[in-house]
Design a protein around this motif. Structure first.
Motif, mmCIF file in Angstrom:
data_model
loop_
_atom_site.group_PDB
_atom_site.id
_atom_site.type_symbol
_atom_site.label_atom_id
_atom_site.label_comp_id
_atom_site.label_asym_id
_atom_site.label_seq_id
_atom_site.Cartn_x
_atom_site.Cartn_y
_atom_site.Cartn_z
ATOM 1 N N TRP A 81 0.771 -1.223 0.013
ATOM 2 C CA TRP A 81 -0.035 0.031 -0.035
ATOM 3 C C TRP A 81 0.903 1.228 0.041
ATOM 4 O O TRP A 81 0.256 2.330 -0.137
ATOM 5 C CB TRP A 81 -0.991 0.111 1.294
ATOM 6 N N GLN A 82 2.205 1.090 0.019
ATOM 7 C CA GLN A 82 3.015 2.406 -0.024
ATOM 8 C C GLN A 82 2.959 2.834 -1.507
ATOM 9 O O GLN A 82 3.137 2.261 -2.404
ATOM 10 C CB GLN A 82 4.518 1.924 0.328
ATOM 11 N N THR A 83 2.767 4.255 -1.596
ATOM 12 C CA THR A 83 2.551 4.871 -2.966
ATOM 13 C C THR A 83 4.045 5.036 -3.507
ATOM 14 O O THR A 83 4.959 5.375 -2.772
ATOM 15 C CB THR A 83 1.973 6.002 -2.750
ATOM 16 N N VAL A 84 4.371 4.504 -4.759
ATOM 17 C CA VAL A 84 5.551 4.665 -5.469
ATOM 18 C C VAL A 84 5.399 5.662 -6.315
ATOM 19 O O VAL A 84 4.413 5.659 -7.282
ATOM 20 C CB VAL A 84 6.089 3.310 -5.874
ATOM 21 N N GLU A 85 6.331 6.267 -6.778
ATOM 22 C CA GLU A 85 6.537 7.331 -8.087
ATOM 23 C C GLU A 85 7.500 6.990 -9.058
ATOM 24 O O GLU A 85 8.636 6.470 -8.702
ATOM 25 C CB GLU A 85 6.871 8.822 -7.459
ATOM 26 N N MET A 86 6.947 7.078 -10.120
ATOM 27 C CA MET A 86 8.177 6.746 -11.393
ATOM 28 C C MET A 86 7.559 7.799 -12.544
ATOM 29 O O MET A 86 6.625 8.079 -12.675
ATOM 30 C CB MET A 86 7.844 5.323 -11.762
ATOM 31 N N THR A 87 8.611 7.843 -13.379
ATOM 32 C CA THR A 87 8.506 8.696 -14.575
ATOM 33 C C THR A 87 9.028 8.049 -15.748
ATOM 34 O O THR A 87 10.043 7.051 -15.575
ATOM 35 C CB THR A 87 9.435 9.929 -14.282
ATOM 36 N N GLU A 146 -0.525 8.836 -23.315
ATOM 37 C CA GLU A 146 0.748 8.782 -24.411
ATOM 38 C C GLU A 146 1.956 9.888 -23.652
ATOM 39 O O GLU A 146 1.503 10.825 -23.160
ATOM 40 C CB GLU A 146 0.533 9.143 -25.870
ATOM 41 N N GLY A 147 3.049 9.798 -24.082
ATOM 42 C CA GLY A 147 4.133 10.618 -23.955
ATOM 43 C C GLY A 147 4.684 10.360 -22.404
ATOM 44 O O GLY A 147 4.187 9.338 -21.906
ATOM 45 N N ARG A 148 5.535 11.297 -21.856
ATOM 46 C CA ARG A 148 6.140 11.087 -20.567
ATOM 47 C C ARG A 148 5.299 11.457 -19.657
ATOM 48 O O ARG A 148 4.732 12.554 -19.452
ATOM 49 C CB ARG A 148 7.475 11.601 -20.535
ATOM 50 N N VAL A 149 4.987 10.574 -18.570
ATOM 51 C CA VAL A 149 4.227 10.877 -17.612
ATOM 52 C C VAL A 149 4.821 10.384 -16.173
ATOM 53 O O VAL A 149 5.925 9.479 -16.179
ATOM 54 C CB VAL A 149 2.699 9.903 -17.821
ATOM 55 N N THR A 150 4.218 10.952 -15.133
ATOM 56 C CA THR A 150 4.765 10.565 -13.985
ATOM 57 C C THR A 150 3.498 9.777 -13.242
ATOM 58 O O THR A 150 2.579 10.375 -13.258
ATOM 59 C CB THR A 150 5.137 11.937 -12.777
ATOM 60 N N VAL A 151 3.865 8.631 -12.556
ATOM 61 C CA VAL A 151 2.851 7.798 -12.251
ATOM 62 C C VAL A 151 2.955 7.534 -10.639
ATOM 63 O O VAL A 151 3.997 7.406 -10.238
ATOM 64 C CB VAL A 151 2.847 6.610 -12.935
ATOM 65 N N HIS A 152 1.896 7.746 -9.945
ATOM 66 C CA HIS A 152 1.720 7.348 -8.445
ATOM 67 C C HIS A 152 0.992 6.197 -8.589
ATOM 68 O O HIS A 152 -0.208 5.962 -9.022
ATOM 69 C CB HIS A 152 1.036 8.253 -7.697
ATOM 70 N N ALA A 153 1.221 4.988 -7.798
ATOM 71 C CA ALA A 153 0.787 3.676 -7.793
ATOM 72 C C ALA A 153 0.780 3.260 -6.224
ATOM 73 O O ALA A 153 2.215 3.179 -5.816
ATOM 74 C CB ALA A 153 1.063 2.937 -8.835
ATOM 75 N N ARG A 154 -0.061 2.682 -5.910
ATOM 76 C CA ARG A 154 0.194 1.873 -4.612
ATOM 77 C C ARG A 154 0.512 0.276 -4.707
ATOM 78 O O ARG A 154 0.155 -0.208 -5.642
ATOM 79 C CB ARG A 154 -1.228 1.921 -3.749
ATOM 80 N N LEU A 155 1.532 0.178 -4.059
ATOM 81 C CA LEU A 155 2.302 -1.140 -4.241
ATOM 82 C C LEU A 155 1.339 -2.355 -3.538
ATOM 83 O O LEU A 155 0.838 -2.452 -2.500
ATOM 84 C CB LEU A 155 3.515 -1.097 -3.487
#
Length: 292
Positions: A81-87, A146-155
């Motif tokens: 449930w920890q939110t991770v960030e990636m681009t 599409e394109g470069r995005v930054t995503v937040h997702a819960r693990l």
């Protein structure tokens, strides 16, 4: 005539019949104790899950590489449930997981393949979609932005395989990340995947309103009825031994109706009835006897 065999004795408990009754209650008690402990274990697991939700769900997003330093890393559910960030960028290919429930319907989970700036693929669950005209086919599949995005997702951790169910093309039976890695044939995170939380334009950091499936809601903080179920199993143990004791008492009374113990018990029972008076059933019986 006072024969030795007529003297009150608990020796009848040494018979095979009573040994069998006692053994049956012992086995029943052991089984109930094991089931009770199983419910306590399930309660402990539920409380641990609640603790993880409280500790991680509202945390600020952390870089993916910090939480998962390697592709197969996953820290014993501590990171759940920890939110991770990636681009990076989404790939066009979308995988589907069949037979996924949502309220009263069964549909599909959409898995998007997100290629991070480091070149690795992270699986993002972009939500649930309903089935189409047939249960085996999805309805509308929403493409990721599409394109470069930054995503937040819960693990979340990888799901186990389901015996008897296999992957068919881009249709998965479960979110087993090893199966996904075999399909993608690229460096893929297999220690965990993410439930989509938010998306941002990588250049402007503006939130994206890209359409997605029905996102999974926050899990409920509910430990379930395991405590009450566990206590019930121990109550059954107590009831079983009380039942055995009552059966032994009735056997003793039937064998030795004239013993001093039996007479004392009968006297105490009569005194209790006299103090409390007759109940409705006893009054009705007395009236019926009087009219016979």
């Amino acid at each position: 005539m006072n024969r030795e065999s007529d003297q009150p004795s608990w020796g009848f408990l040494r018979s095979k019949r009573w040994a069998g009754y006692t053994g049956l209650v012992v086995v029943f008690s052991i089984v109930c104790a094991l089931l009770g402990q199983w419910q306590f274990d399930r309660r402990a697991q539920a409380r641990a899950e609640i603790a993880r939700i409280d500790a991680n769900y509202a945390n600020a997003a952390l870089p993916l590489e910090e939480v998962l330093p390697s592709l197969d890393a996953y820290s014993d559910d501590d990171d759940k449930w920890q939110t991770v960030e990636m681009t990076g960028e989404y790939e066009e290919r979308v995988l589907l997981v069949r037979n996924r429930p949502n309220q009263q319907s069964v549909g599909f989970d959409m898995l998007a393949l997100f290629r991070t700036d480091s070149g690795n693929v992270f699986v993002v669950n972009r939500g649930w979609i309903d089935a189409g005209n047939t249960p085996d086919e999805p309805g509308k599949i929403v493409a990721p932005p599409e394109g470069r995005v930054t995503v937040h997702a819960r693990l979340k951790e990888s799901e186990p395989e389901i015996p008897g169910r296999e992957t068919s093309g881009d249709m998965l039976a479960t979110i087993n990340l090893n199966d996904v890695a075999d399909l993608v044939e690229q460096p893929t995170y297999t220690g965990g995947y993410g439930l989509l939380s938010a998306e941002f334009d990588a250049a402007t950091e503006e939130p994206l309103s890209a359409e997605a499936g029905i996102l999974q809601p926050k899990p409920e903080r509910d430990e379930g009825p395991h405590l009450s179920y566990a206590l019930q199993w121990y109550v059954f143990i107590i009831m079983a031994w009380i039942g055995l004791a009552y059966a032994i008492r009735m056997e003793y009374r039937s064998l030795y109706p004239q013993s001093e113990r039996t007479k004392r018990q009968d006297k105490k029972t009569a005194e209790r009835k006299q103090r409390r008076g007759l109940d409705d059933g006893e009054i009705e019986d007395a009236l019926l006897d009087a009219h016979r």
